[in-house]
Design an enzyme around this catalytic site. Structure first.
Site, PDB file in Angstrom:
ATOM      1  N   ASP A   1       7.282   0.888  -1.357  1.00 42.63           N
ATOM      2  CA  ASP A   1       6.446   2.079  -1.479  1.00 42.63           C
ATOM      3  C   ASP A   1       6.980   3.073  -2.502  1.00 42.63           C
ATOM      4  O   ASP A   1       6.595   4.245  -2.474  1.00 42.63           O
ATOM      5  CB  ASP A   1       6.346   2.768  -0.108  1.00 42.63           C
TER       6      ASP A   1
ATOM      7  N   ASP B   1       9.076   2.635   3.398  1.00 43.77           N
ATOM      8  CA  ASP B   1      10.373   1.968   3.512  1.00 43.77           C
ATOM      9  C   ASP B   1      11.261   2.193   2.302  1.00 43.77           C
ATOM     10  O   ASP B   1      12.400   1.753   2.273  1.00 43.77           O
ATOM     11  CB  ASP B   1      10.201   0.469   3.775  1.00 43.77           C
TER      12      ASP B   1
ATOM     13  N   ASP C   1       3.117   4.545   5.566  1.00 42.38           N
ATOM     14  CA  ASP C   1       2.950   3.105   5.408  1.00 42.38           C
ATOM     15  C   ASP C   1       2.932   2.519   6.820  1.00 42.38           C
ATOM     16  O   ASP C   1       3.471   3.133   7.760  1.00 42.38           O
ATOM     17  CB  ASP C   1       4.118   2.544   4.594  1.00 42.38           C
TER      18      ASP C   1
END
Length: 641
Positions: A527, A523, A330
Site C-alpha cells: 500500500d 501494511d 486496507d
C-alpha cells in the site's frame, strides 16, 4: 566549551559583583571597585557570552536576527555603556551584563538537562540491546560479541536471557516478553517458525533460532533510527515560529530604542536610567521560550510514542492528524488476519475435519493450509489416502479406508447427495461471504467447512473507537464487493470501495481528500502509494519487518487499536506545542511593558538582571510543560477490558 562550563565560569565571576550590590547600601564596595567589575565582566563577555555574539553576528550577515541577537545586544550595551560611565565617573552597571549572561546560561543549563531527560527514550531503547550471543560455530555453541553475529547464524537463547537479534525459531518453545519493544504487556508464546525480536526477554524455555536481521537491520535499530529522525524534525508550525522570531527581534530592538528616547528625551531620565529600561526590554523579550516550544514537545511526544509501540516519524504528521476527517483501511492484513482461516464446520466436526485434512495433506492450495492448521489445532490426525487426484478448479479426490472421498467446491459436490439442511447452511455461509468447502464420502456430502480471511479480534473495537472520535471510516480493497461488504458489516466500517487494483488505491485516496484530510492504514509495503498520497500514512508493523519508508506513523504491535491511540497521542502532542507557543508569546507581550517602565509610577519595575532571570525561567517553564507530556493522559476511545 559546554554550556555547563560557561555557566559556572559566569556564575563564579558574577558572585563578587553580587557581594558588591549587597554592600552598596552600606557605602562599601568590593576591592578595586569598578575596575574589578570591569575585569570580571570582561572575562564573562569573552568566555561565557562569546557564543551569543558569534551567533548574532552570523545571523546578521545573513540579514536575519535570532534569539541570541537580543542577548548579545543587551549585554554588550550594558558592558560598553558601563566602560563609558566608569571613565566619566558615572554609575556603572557591569553587574547587569554579567548577571544577564549568567541567568540566560542558567536557563540553557536547565533546558539542556530537561531535553536530555525528554530524549532518554532513545537511550533506553539502545540500552535494551544484548551485548553477546550464543552462536553455533563448528558444531559448538560459543559466546561471541553481538557485532560478530551474521544473518543465517543459529543462535541459542536460554531462560532469562535477552534475544540478541531478529530471527525465526528453529527448535523449542518459550514465552517472550516483548513489552520493551512493542509495548505489549502480556508475554507472547513462541513456537517453531515464529518470529522473535532482538532485545526482547526470553522467559521460561530454551530455543534455537536462525538470525535473519542483524546490526542496523534489526527492528530495534529501525525503531531507534525512526525516533531520532522524528525528534530532529520540525512541525510546519515551527516555520511560523521562525518567521515570528525573525520579525520579533527587529521590533523589540525598535521598542528598546523608543523606550530609551521616551525616558531620556520626554521624561527627563538620566542616560543610565533610560538605558536600564532599554536593556531590560531587550533582555525580557528574548524569545527563547518561543523557540523551545515546538522541539521539546515533539521530542517528548515521539519518545512516549516509542514506548507505546507507536512510531511517529516527523513533526508534519502531528500537525496533519489534527485535521483528519476520514480514515481509510486496507482489508487484507490490516482489518483481517491476512490468511484464510476455518470459521465454521458443519456436521460431525472430528470426522469432517479428519477426512478433509487427509485429502488436503498433498495440496498446496491456501484453503488446504487453513484446513490443515485447523486439524492441528483440534489435534485431529489425518489418515493415509490412496489414488489422490487434484481436479482443476474444483478440489481433490482420493480413497480413504477403501471408500471414495472428495473435498472441493459445489461443482465437485454436484454429483453427490446433499441433504436440504446442508444445502441451506451452505447458502447461508455463502451469504456471509465465506468460501464453502464440501466434504463427501461415498457420494454423500457429510459436512461443510467454511473458510474466510477473518477480521482480527480487535478490528471491531478499533473501528468503533475511531467512529466515537467522529471520523468517517472507509475500506479500500481489491477483494470482491460481497466479501468486502460482509467484512465491513462485521467490523462496523461506514463505506466500502471494492475491486480496486493496487495501483489505483492512491487515486481513490486522492478522491477522498476532496472532503478533507485522509489517513490511510495499510501494511506499508503493497500500500506504499496510498500511504504516501494520504495526508497521514499509518503503516502496520508486520512481524519484524517495519516499513520505514511508507507512512508517517508505524504501529509496531500490528494492533489496529493503536490507530486510535496514535491519533490521540499525536493530537495531545500538537496541542501541547500550541499551549507552549501561547504561553511563550503571552509572556513576551506582558513582560515588555513592565521592562519598559510603563508601571514605574506604581513602583513596578524590572532591572536587566531580573529580566534575564525571568526570561530564563520562562524557558524553563516551557520545557517543563513539554516534559509533563510524559504524564498527560492520552484520551483514547479504545475501551479497556
Amino acid at each position: 566549551m559546554s554550556i555547563n562550563k560557561r555557566f559556572w565560569i559566569s556564575l563564579v565571576l558574577s558572585l563578587p559583583m553580587l557581594v558588591g550590590m549587597i554592600l552598596m547600601p552600606f557605602g562599601r564596595t568590593i576591592p578595586g571597585g569598578a575596575w574589578t567589575q570591569l575585569g570580571l565582566t570582561t572575562i564573562i563577555m569573552l568566555v561565557a557570552a562569546r557564543p551569543f555574539w558569534q551567533s548574532a553576528w552570523a545571523s546578521f550577515k545573513k540579514h536575519h536576527a535570532n534569539m541570541d541577537t537580543l542577548v548579545a545586544i543587551g549585554t554588550l550595551t550594558a558592558y560598553v555603556y558601563s566602560i563609558y560611565a566608569m571613565l566619566t565617573a558615572q554609575p556603572v552597571f557591569f553587574e547587569s551584563a554579567a548577571f544577564v549572561t549568567t541567568f540566560v546560561l542558567l536557563g540553557q543549563v536547565f533546558e539542556e538537562r530537561m531535553r536530555n531527560n525528554a530524549s532518554n527514550a532513545v537511550e533506553k531503547l539502545v540500552d535494551l540491546q544484548a551485548k553477546e550471543a550464543e552462536v553455533l560455530r563448528d558444531g559448538h555453541f560459543v559466546r561471541v560479541p553481538l557485532a560478530e553475529v551474521v544473518a543465517g547464524d543459529t543462535v541459542r537463547v536460554k531462560p532469562g536471557q535477552k534475544i540478541p537479534v531478529d530471527g525465526v525459531i528453529l527448535e523449542g518453545t518459550s514465552t517472550v516478553d516483548e513489552s520493551m519493544v512493542t509495548g505489549e504487556s502480556m508475554p507472547v508464546t513462541k513456537h517453531v517458525d515464529d518470529a522473535v525480536i532482538g532485545s526482547t526477554m526470553n522467559s521460561n524455555g530454551t530455543f534455537l533460532f536462525r538470525a535473519n536481521k542483524v546490526g542496523d537491520d534489526t527492528m530495534l535499530a529501525q525503531i531507534v533510527e525512526l525516533v531520532k529522525k522524528a525528534q530532529n524534525s520540525h512541525a510546519p508550525i515551527q516555520k511560523l515560529t521562525d518567521k515570528v522570531s525573525d520579525i520579533f527581534v527587529p521590533v523589540v530592538l525598535s521598542l528598546s530604542i523608543l523606550t530609551f528616547l521616551v525616558w531620556y528625551v520626554f521624561l527627563g531620565a538620566s542616560v543610565a536610567n533610560a538605558l536600564v529600561f532599554a536593556v531590560a526590554v531587550v533582555v525580557i523579550a528574548c524569545p527563547c521560550a518561543l523557540g523551545l516550544a515546538t522541539p521539546t514537545a515533539l521530542m517528548v511526544g515521539t519518545g512516549r510514542g516509542a514506548k507505546m509501540g507507536i512510531l511517529i516519524k516527523n513533526g508534519e504528521v502531528l500537525e496533519a492528524v489534527n485535521d483528519v476527517r476520514t480514515v481509510v483501511f486496507d482489508k487484507t492484513g490490516t482489518i483481517t488476519v491476512g490468511q484464510p482461516q476455518v470459521t465454521d464446520i458443519v456436521g460431525d466436526r472430528s470426522r469432517v475435519l479428519q477426512v478433509a485434512a487427509s485429502l488436503e495433506g498433498g495440496s498446496e492450495h491456501p484453503l488446504a493450509s487453513a484446513i490443515l492448521d485447523q486439524a492441528q489445532t483440534d489435534q485431529v490426525v489425518p489418515q493415509t489416502v490412496d489414488q489422490f487426484q487434484a481436479v482443476e478448479g474444483q478440489g481433490v479426490t482420493a480413497t480413504v479406508k477403501h471408500q471414495s472421498a472428495f473435498v472441493g467446491n459445489h461443482k465437485l459436490a454436484s454429483q453427490a447427495e446433499v441433504t436440504p439442511a446442508l444445502a441451506q447452511q451452505a447458502a447461508q455461509l455463502q451469504r456471509e461471504a465465506k468460501t464453502v468447502v464440501y466434504v463427501g464420502v461415498a457420494d454423500q456430502v457429510i459436512g461443510l467447512i467454511a473458510i474466510q480471511d477473518a477480521p482480527k479480534p480487535t478490528s471491531r473495537e478499533a473501528i468503533a473507537a475511531l467512529k466515537a472520535r467522529g471520523l468517517k471510516t472507509v475500506m479500500l480493497t481489491g477483494d470482491n464487493q460481497r466479501v468486502a461488504e460482509a467484512v465491513a458489516q462485521d467490523v462496523g466500517i461506514d463505506r466500502v470501495i471494492a475491486d480496486v487494483l493496487p495501483s489505483d488505491k492512491a487515486d481513490h485516496v486522492a478522491a477522498l481528500q476532496a472532503d478533507g484530510k485522509v489517513a490511510f492504514v495499510g501494511d506499508g509495503i503493497n500500500d506504499a502509494p496510498a500511504l504516501t498520497t494520504a495526508d497521514v500514512g499509518i503503516a502496520m508493523g508486520s512481524g519484524t519487518d517495519i516499513a520505514i519508508d511508507a507512512g508517517g506513523i508505524v504501529l509496531v504491535k500490528n494492533d489496529l487499536r493503536d490507530v486510535d491511540r496514535a491519533l490521540a497521542l499525536s493530537r495531545k502532542t500538537f496541542n501541547r506545542i500550541k499551549l507552549n507557543l501561547f504561553w511563550a508569546f503571552i509572556y513576551n507581550v506582558l513582560g515588555i511593558p513592565v521592562a519598559a517602565g510603563v508601571f514605574f509610577t506604581l513602583g513596578v519595575t524590572l532591572s536587566p538582571e531580573l529580566a534575564g532571570l525571568a526570561m530564563a525561567f520562562s524557558s524553563l517553564s516551557v520545557v517543563t510543560s513539554s516534559v509533563l507530556l510524559n504524564r498527560a493522559k492520552i484520551q483514547s476511545h479504545v475501551s479497556v477490558a
